[in-house]
Design a protein around this motif. Structure first.
Motif, mmCIF file in Angstrom:
data_model
loop_
_atom_site.group_PDB
_atom_site.id
_atom_site.type_symbol
_atom_site.label_atom_id
_atom_site.label_comp_id
_atom_site.label_asym_id
_atom_site.label_seq_id
_atom_site.Cartn_x
_atom_site.Cartn_y
_atom_site.Cartn_z
ATOM 1 N N SER A 47 -59.957 -8.007 -2.970
ATOM 2 C CA SER A 47 -59.513 -9.330 -2.329
ATOM 3 C C SER A 47 -59.602 -8.953 -0.691
ATOM 4 O O SER A 47 -59.938 -10.036 -0.253
ATOM 5 C CB SER A 47 -58.164 -9.870 -2.738
ATOM 6 O OG SER A 47 -58.179 -9.843 -4.231
ATOM 7 N N LEU A 54 -55.380 -14.099 -2.925
ATOM 8 C CA LEU A 54 -55.566 -14.419 -4.041
ATOM 9 C C LEU A 54 -53.903 -14.540 -4.474
ATOM 10 O O LEU A 54 -53.068 -13.696 -4.536
ATOM 11 C CB LEU A 54 -56.194 -13.278 -4.895
ATOM 12 C CG LEU A 54 -56.365 -13.610 -6.295
ATOM 13 C CD1 LEU A 54 -57.229 -14.829 -6.426
ATOM 14 C CD2 LEU A 54 -56.811 -12.401 -6.862
ATOM 15 N N SER A 56 -51.399 -15.407 -7.501
ATOM 16 C CA SER A 56 -51.298 -15.538 -8.654
ATOM 17 C C SER A 56 -50.009 -15.963 -9.101
ATOM 18 O O SER A 56 -49.106 -15.245 -8.624
ATOM 19 C CB SER A 56 -51.835 -14.430 -9.335
ATOM 20 O OG SER A 56 -51.995 -14.391 -10.822
#
Length: 86
Positions: A47, A54, A56
């Motif tokens: 990433s 990112l 999540s």
């Protein structure tokens, strides 16, 4: 990686983890069943290489996120909006 417990207006908390660049282009990932915010532990460096942030999160009742009794699929939209504003 940066791990957070994000408080919501209704008193619940959602578990969120960020991989990659803190100031990178935000990309959100929503896991299926089963799954969790931890699916990308090995991809933090990837990433960073891509220059993305990112994001999540554990869905309600999964992982460390608090459940929301009687929730519907549309309730998820409110949770995501809260994360985007956080």
């Amino acid at each position: 990686m940066r791990d957070y417990m994000v408080p919501l207006k209704d008193g619940r908390k959602l578990a969120v983890i960020e991989y990659g660049e803190k100031q990178g282009l935000p990309v959100m990932f929503f896991h299926g069943t089963p799954g969790s915010r931890l699916l990308f532990l090995e991809d933090d460096e990837f990433s960073k290489t891509l220059g993305i942030r990112l994001i999540s999160l554990d869905r309600p009742g999964f992982g460390l996120s608090d459940p929301k009794p009687n929730r519907t699929l549309l309730d998820w939209v409110d949770d995501i909006n809260a994360i985007c504003k956080w």
